[in-house]
Design an enzyme around this catalytic site. Structure first.
Site, PDB file in Angstrom:
ATOM      1  N   ASP A  93      -7.658   0.983  -4.212  1.00  0.00           N
ATOM      2  CA  ASP A  93      -9.012   1.278  -3.317  1.00  0.00           C
ATOM      3  C   ASP A  93      -9.294   2.758  -3.774  1.00  0.00           C
ATOM      4  O   ASP A  93      -8.611   3.598  -3.425  1.00  0.00           O
ATOM      5  CB  ASP A  93      -8.548   1.265  -1.966  1.00  0.00           C
ATOM      6  CG  ASP A  93      -9.559   1.407  -0.835  1.00  0.00           C
ATOM      7  OD1 ASP A  93     -10.429   1.540  -1.203  1.00  0.00           O
ATOM      8  OD2 ASP A  93      -9.120   0.941   0.222  1.00  0.00           O
ATOM      9  N   GLN A 132       0.732  -1.105   0.102  1.00  0.00           N
ATOM     10  CA  GLN A 132       0.017  -0.031  -0.188  1.00  0.00           C
ATOM     11  C   GLN A 132       0.942   1.373  -0.139  1.00  0.00           C
ATOM     12  O   GLN A 132       1.872   1.279   0.659  1.00  0.00           O
ATOM     13  CB  GLN A 132      -0.853  -0.161   1.295  1.00  0.00           C
ATOM     14  CG  GLN A 132      -0.247  -0.116   2.443  1.00  0.00           C
ATOM     15  CD  GLN A 132      -1.302  -0.076   3.447  1.00  0.00           C
ATOM     16  OE1 GLN A 132      -2.616   0.382   3.497  1.00  0.00           O
ATOM     17  NE2 GLN A 132      -1.187  -0.664   4.571  1.00  0.00           N
ATOM     18  N   LYS A 148     -10.884  -7.755   6.766  1.00  0.00           N
ATOM     19  CA  LYS A 148     -10.156  -6.612   7.732  1.00  0.00           C
ATOM     20  C   LYS A 148      -9.904  -7.005   9.087  1.00  0.00           C
ATOM     21  O   LYS A 148     -10.684  -6.976   9.928  1.00  0.00           O
ATOM     22  CB  LYS A 148     -10.857  -5.323   7.629  1.00  0.00           C
ATOM     23  CG  LYS A 148     -10.326  -4.152   7.351  1.00  0.00           C
ATOM     24  CD  LYS A 148     -11.211  -2.830   7.196  1.00  0.00           C
ATOM     25  CE  LYS A 148     -10.351  -1.754   6.679  1.00  0.00           C
ATOM     26  NZ  LYS A 148      -9.772  -1.700   5.319  1.00  0.00           N
ATOM     27  N   ASP A 161     -15.285  -4.218   0.520  1.00  0.00           N
ATOM     28  CA  ASP A 161     -14.496  -3.317   1.874  1.00  0.00           C
ATOM     29  C   ASP A 161     -15.619  -2.783   2.759  1.00  0.00           C
ATOM     30  O   ASP A 161     -15.895  -3.248   3.830  1.00  0.00           O
ATOM     31  CB  ASP A 161     -13.373  -2.656   1.380  1.00  0.00           C
ATOM     32  CG  ASP A 161     -12.736  -1.880   2.577  1.00  0.00           C
ATOM     33  OD1 ASP A 161     -12.835  -2.429   3.939  1.00  0.00           O
ATOM     34  OD2 ASP A 161     -11.757  -1.086   2.514  1.00  0.00           O
ATOM     35  N   CYS A 208      -3.081   0.080   7.710  1.00  0.00           N
ATOM     36  CA  CYS A 208      -1.774   0.863   7.994  1.00  0.00           C
ATOM     37  C   CYS A 208      -1.494   1.079   9.520  1.00  0.00           C
ATOM     38  O   CYS A 208      -0.448   1.312   9.964  1.00  0.00           O
ATOM     39  CB  CYS A 208      -1.799   1.880   7.166  1.00  0.00           C
ATOM     40  SG  CYS A 208      -3.051   3.067   7.318  1.00  0.00           S
ATOM     41  N   GLU A 248     -11.128  -1.722  -5.140  1.00  0.00           N
ATOM     42  CA  GLU A 248     -11.719  -2.131  -4.053  1.00  0.00           C
ATOM     43  C   GLU A 248     -12.698  -1.024  -3.682  1.00  0.00           C
ATOM     44  O   GLU A 248     -12.386   0.215  -3.883  1.00  0.00           O
ATOM     45  CB  GLU A 248     -10.530  -2.250  -3.020  1.00  0.00           C
ATOM     46  CG  GLU A 248     -11.013  -2.353  -1.350  1.00  0.00           C
ATOM     47  CD  GLU A 248      -9.789  -2.433  -0.350  1.00  0.00           C
ATOM     48  OE1 GLU A 248     -10.248  -2.173   0.711  1.00  0.00           O
ATOM     49  OE2 GLU A 248      -8.766  -2.561  -0.806  1.00  0.00           O
ATOM     50  N   GLN A 306     -12.338  -8.264   1.080  1.00  0.00           N
ATOM     51  CA  GLN A 306     -11.331  -7.740   2.069  1.00  0.00           C
ATOM     52  C   GLN A 306     -11.603  -8.547   3.655  1.00  0.00           C
ATOM     53  O   GLN A 306     -12.601  -8.262   4.091  1.00  0.00           O
ATOM     54  CB  GLN A 306     -10.844  -6.459   2.311  1.00  0.00           C
ATOM     55  CG  GLN A 306      -9.994  -6.227   3.346  1.00  0.00           C
ATOM     56  CD  GLN A 306      -9.288  -4.920   3.439  1.00  0.00           C
ATOM     57  OE1 GLN A 306      -8.380  -4.608   4.350  1.00  0.00           O
ATOM     58  NE2 GLN A 306      -9.765  -3.906   2.752  1.00  0.00           N
ATOM     59  N   HIS A 330      -2.663  -0.189  -4.005  1.00  0.00           N
ATOM     60  CA  HIS A 330      -3.480   0.475  -3.301  1.00  0.00           C
ATOM     61  C   HIS A 330      -4.039   1.870  -3.763  1.00  0.00           C
ATOM     62  O   HIS A 330      -5.005   2.435  -3.882  1.00  0.00           O
ATOM     63  CB  HIS A 330      -3.128   0.482  -1.401  1.00  0.00           C
ATOM     64  CG  HIS A 330      -4.242   1.101  -0.614  1.00  0.00           C
ATOM     65  ND1 HIS A 330      -4.258   2.248  -0.340  1.00  0.00           N
ATOM     66  CD2 HIS A 330      -5.202   0.278  -0.183  1.00  0.00           C
ATOM     67  CE1 HIS A 330      -5.325   2.320   0.446  1.00  0.00           C
ATOM     68  NE2 HIS A 330      -5.945   1.057   0.736  1.00  0.00           N
TER      69      HIS A 330
END
Length: 434
Positions: free
Chosen positions: A240, A176, A335, A311, A365, A277, A333, A198
């Site tokens: 994304d 990412q 998460k 997502d 992140c 995404e 995803q 990303h």
């Protein structure tokens, strides 16, 4: 061989995470960047600023043999958005971990990972289920305790708990870029990262009034990847867009204008595959699934080969089931901080088996090196389709942490497989190494 495996104490220490908490709703509503921060007032409950320091809660579990193992409670960058638990505040939850959580776990056998993790999932304090971040971090420590007590890898503990055959090669890592989407993408090309970048396309400015800026960026990715990547490099592009395609085009999503835009993205990425995404944010799970199904069917009917990644509103294990059952995405995803216990992420990956939906073991992140390493073991244990490089937005550090953890674990499993009955000294050495 006798092993002292009882959990004797649980401790919690507030700390920092690898990035920041951001008020996604405020950003989507047009908050302007002021250097690294944002101007304006937050709109999501719990936030004091639109961007504020990411925090974590370090959990230490002590075993009867004197060893201490660790897990980190962490929450996603965009906490409180898309149906997620509210902003995680470690100072509030440290007494919970050292109080009710410790009371429930102390005295239990550390080797019983699945039973201990399930107990944690069901634990309620004042009638409320534990915050997902608490379940996430404490379960990491429980996994470490089980691996320590059994003198094996976390991958093997998870594989036993989930009834899987672990991957024999590293799972493809997804890098990412953060907002530095050009320089960090070039770093990824040089290192041959399999899935990237990303892109953090979370505003109309970044996607373009008609989506043109994103198309230009994708075309640049396709060209630059071949200039900088290793021989025979075959990247998969994953962008994304944080619902911004929905913001630009609006519903219905199977109409010609929208499908043509995805066809343009496919052409820009050619000859490499691309997956998008979070193409829209429809406001709740049911509406999001309906919108994703509408778009996915429209793309299939038109023969457009862009994969969709779920997502927004796909947070819990039950959410993953709903998206997979509806055929709402090519990839979901998972998460990891939003599913709570780390075993729930593994179970979510397994739920995708036998379907046409692939499992992307993601996260945020805003995690820590500890939680990222644990997720590398989940990826190996379940042979997920891809796993996120984390924490942080600098790329290099997160990629190193996740990739190296998988490589060393595979090497250790290969070494361990050559000896049926390790000596006590060897077992102690192996346990310390993990």
């Amino acid at each position: 061989m006798e092993t002292e495996t009882e959990i004797t104490a649980v401790h919690a220490t507030p700390g920092y995470a690898g990035f920041f908490f951001d008020d996604q709703r405020a950003i989507k509503q047009g908050a302007r960047q002021d250097g690294f921060t944002y101007e304006g007032d937050p709109v999501t409950d719990g936030f004091d600023e639109i961007r504020q320091a990411g925090e974590s809660l370090v959990v230490d579990i002590e075993l009867e043999n004197g060893r201490v193992v660790r897990g980190d409670c962490a929450a996603v960058q965009y906490s409180g958005a898309g149906g997620r638990d509210p902003l995680f505040q470690p100072d509030e939850y440290a007494p919970v971990v050292e109080g009710p959580v410790a009371d429930a776990l102390e005295g239990r056998d550390a080797t019983a990972f699945l039973e201990n993790a399930d107990l944690l999932e069901q634990l309620a304090v004042d009638g409320d289920r534990l915050h997902t971040a608490v379940r996430y971090g404490v379960s990491q420590a429980l996994l470490g305790a089980a691996a320590e007590a059994r003198a094996t890898t976390k991958t093997d503990v998870l594989a036993d708990a989930l009834d899987t055959d672990p991957a024999s090669e590293p799972v493809p890592v997804f890098g990412q870029s953060g907002d530095d989407r050009y320089t960090n993408a070039e770093k990824m090309f040089v290192k041959g990262v399999p899935v990237l970048p990303h892109g953090l396309i979370n505003s109309v400015e970044k996607i373009g009034e008609d989506g043109e800026t994103l198309c230009e960026y994708v075309a640049w990715l396709a060209q630059r990847s071949q200039e900088l990547g290793p021989d025979d490099y075959q990247p998969r592009f994953h962008v994304d867009v944080y619902g911004m395609i929905g913001e630009v085009f609006g519903a219905p999503y199977d109409r010609e204008e929208v499908i043509d835009y995805f066809a343009a993205l496919e052409e820009a990425a050619s000859p490499y595959p691309i997956q998008i995404e979070g193409p829209m944010d429809a406001g709740d799970r049911v509406a999001q699934i309906d919108a994703m199904v509408e778009l996915r069917e429209g793309l299939a009917d038109a023969g457009v080969g862009v994969d969709l990644v779920a997502d927004e509103w796909c947070n819990t294990f039950e959410d993953v089931q709903a998206f997979v059952d509806a055929g709402a995405a090519d990839i979901v995803q998972i998460k990891t901080p939003d599913l709570g216990g780390i075993h729930r992420s593994g179970q979510a990956v397994r739920y995708c088996e036998g379907t046409d939906t692939r499992a992307y073991l993601g996260g945020t992140c805003n995690e820590t090196a500890t939680s990222a390493r644990v997720c590398a073991h989940v990826a190996l244990a379940t042979d997920a389709a891809q796993v996120l490089a984390k924490p942080g937005m600098g790329f290099d550090e997160g990629y190193m942490i996740v990739e190296n953890e998988m490589r060393r674990t595979l090497a250790r499993r290969a070494r361990d497989g050559t000896r049926e009955n390790p000596t006590d000294a060897e077992t102690d050495e192996l346990a310390a190494d993990d």
